[in-house]
Each structure stands twice: as structure tokens, then as C-alpha cells.
Write a protein that holds these residues in place. Structure first.
Motif, short mmCIF file in Angstrom:
data_model
loop_
_atom_site.label_atom_id
_atom_site.label_comp_id
_atom_site.label_asym_id
_atom_site.label_seq_id
_atom_site.Cartn_x
_atom_site.Cartn_y
_atom_site.Cartn_z
N ALA A 225 11.03 -2.46 -4.51
CA ALA A 225 10.02 -1.83 -5.37
C ALA A 225 9.01 -1.01 -4.58
O ALA A 225 8.13 -0.38 -5.15
CB ALA A 225 9.30 -2.88 -6.20
N HIS A 226 9.13 -1.02 -3.26
CA HIS A 226 8.27 -0.21 -2.39
C HIS A 226 9.00 1.09 -2.07
O HIS A 226 10.19 1.07 -1.76
CB HIS A 226 7.98 -0.95 -1.07
N PHE A 227 8.31 2.21 -2.15
CA PHE A 227 8.89 3.49 -1.81
C PHE A 227 8.31 3.98 -0.50
O PHE A 227 7.09 3.87 -0.28
CB PHE A 227 8.62 4.53 -2.90
N ALA A 228 9.15 4.54 0.35
CA ALA A 228 8.69 5.03 1.65
C ALA A 228 7.55 6.04 1.50
O ALA A 228 6.66 6.10 2.33
CB ALA A 228 9.86 5.65 2.41
N GLU A 229 7.56 6.80 0.42
CA GLU A 229 6.57 7.87 0.23
C GLU A 229 5.29 7.39 -0.42
O GLU A 229 4.37 8.18 -0.65
CB GLU A 229 7.16 8.99 -0.64
N ASP A 230 5.16 6.12 -0.75
CA ASP A 230 3.98 5.62 -1.47
C ASP A 230 2.67 6.00 -0.78
O ASP A 230 1.69 6.32 -1.45
CB ASP A 230 4.04 4.10 -1.65
N ALA A 231 2.66 5.94 0.54
CA ALA A 231 1.42 6.22 1.27
C ALA A 231 1.37 7.64 1.83
O ALA A 231 0.42 7.99 2.53
CB ALA A 231 1.25 5.22 2.41
N ALA A 232 2.35 8.45 1.49
CA ALA A 232 2.40 9.81 2.02
C ALA A 232 1.27 10.67 1.46
O ALA A 232 0.78 10.44 0.33
CB ALA A 232 3.74 10.46 1.68
N GLU A 233 0.85 11.63 2.25
CA GLU A 233 -0.19 12.56 1.81
C GLU A 233 0.29 13.26 0.54
O GLU A 233 1.43 13.71 0.45
CB GLU A 233 -0.45 13.60 2.90
N GLY A 234 -0.58 13.33 -0.45
CA GLY A 234 -0.26 13.98 -1.71
C GLY A 234 0.32 13.06 -2.76
O GLY A 234 0.48 13.46 -3.91
N SER A 235 0.64 11.79 -2.40
CA SER A 235 1.15 10.85 -3.39
C SER A 235 0.00 10.33 -4.25
O SER A 235 -1.08 10.04 -3.74
CB SER A 235 1.85 9.67 -2.70
N VAL A 236 0.25 10.24 -5.55
CA VAL A 236 -0.74 9.77 -6.51
C VAL A 236 -0.07 8.72 -7.39
O VAL A 236 1.10 8.87 -7.75
CB VAL A 236 -1.28 10.93 -7.37
N HIS A 237 -0.80 7.68 -7.74
CA HIS A 237 -0.25 6.57 -8.51
C HIS A 237 -1.11 6.35 -9.76
O HIS A 237 -2.34 6.37 -9.68
CB HIS A 237 -0.21 5.31 -7.65
N PHE A 238 -0.43 6.15 -10.87
CA PHE A 238 -1.11 5.94 -12.15
C PHE A 238 -0.75 4.57 -12.71
O PHE A 238 0.40 4.13 -12.62
CB PHE A 238 -0.69 7.01 -13.17
N ALA A 239 -1.74 3.91 -13.32
CA ALA A 239 -1.53 2.62 -13.96
C ALA A 239 -2.11 2.65 -15.36
O ALA A 239 -3.16 3.24 -15.60
CB ALA A 239 -2.19 1.50 -13.16
#
Length: 141
Positions: free
Chosen positions: A29-43
Motif C-alpha cells: 500500500a506504499h508507493f515509491a512516489e508518495d514522498a516525491a516532489e509534487g505529490s499531493v494526497h487527499f483524504a
């Protein structure tokens, strides 16, 4: 009642794992790009602050990829996924970047209702199942 907010990837892992990767290790459930610059997460959060819906937007080259879209089973069909998707689409429009995803075949109709279109033939994601490449077009909304 629920609200949509930007959040961290870590806050989404439990729901991603429950809905998208049951039977797999939590690391799936972890994506390599989760912490990449430009990544945004919505809940989507219920009135108690629990995560009941989620999606991540990963910047790749000159486009945005929607990943990890999930809604808690007891909240499905109640507008949570649609509200999260609208937040993602609005983010893409603010960034003036195209938006795409690899959608499970079972979710194609959900995306099509919001102006998304399949592209090409279905393909299989190992360990997950058949998917379509889909693109969002704000002109069709």
C-alpha cells in the motif's frame, strides 16, 4: 457527513491496504512516489477524523497520475469517492496539467461519470488484476 482535505501519504496507508491490497503485505500500500516532489494526497474524513476515502496525485513529467483511490466499504455509494475525485480534478486544473490513472476495470464506470475516458486496450497489473489507462477531460464535465 465528511470533509476533504490534503494530508500525508502515511495517513492513507491503512485504507489503501484494506481496500486496494487485501491479502498482500502492508508494504504493497506504499508507493515509491508518495514522498516525491509534487505529490499531493487527499483524504475524506468522517466527523471523528477517520479516513474514509483517499487518493494520491503523483507528478510524472508534465502530467499528474491519480493513484491509490479508495473508499471505505461502509462509505461506498455515499458520495465520498466522488468528492475525493472532484478534489483531485480541481488540483489538476489548478496545476494546468493533464490527469490520468490506471483504473481497475470494475471502476471504469465511476470515472466515466466524471468525464474520464478509457484509452487503449485493458492490461493486467500483476497481483491486482485488469486495468484501463484513463484520462480526465474537463471539457466533458
Amino acid at each position: 457527513m465528511f470533509t476533504i482535505k490534503e494530508t500525508t501519504a502515511d495517513s492513507l496507508i491503512a485504507l489503501r491496504w484494506q481496500v486496494l491490497r487485501p491479502g498482500h503485505p502492508e508494504s504493497a500500500a506504499h508507493f515509491a512516489e508518495d514522498a516525491a516532489e509534487g505529490s499531493v494526497h487527499f483524504a475524506a474524513l468522517d466527523t471523528n477524523g477517520a479516513v474514509i476515502g483517499c487518493a494520491s496525485v503523483i507528478k510524472k513529467n508534465n502530467a499528474l497520475q491519480l493513484r491509490g483511490m479508495a473508499t471505505a466499504p461502509e462509505w461506498q455509494g455515499k458520495g465520498v469517492g466522488q468528492a475525493v475525485l472532484v478534489a483531485v480534478q480541481q488540483h489538476a486544473q489548478r496545476c494546468s496539467l493533464p490527469l490520468w490513472c490506471n483504473a481497475r476495470v470494475s471502476a471504469v464506470g465511476f470515472y466515466q461519470k466524471s468525464g474520464w475516458h478509457t484509452q487503449g486496450e485493458p492490461f493486467t497489473v500483476a497481483g491486482v488484476g485488469p486495468h484501463y489507462l484513463m484520462r480526465f477531460s474537463s471539457e466533458s464535465c
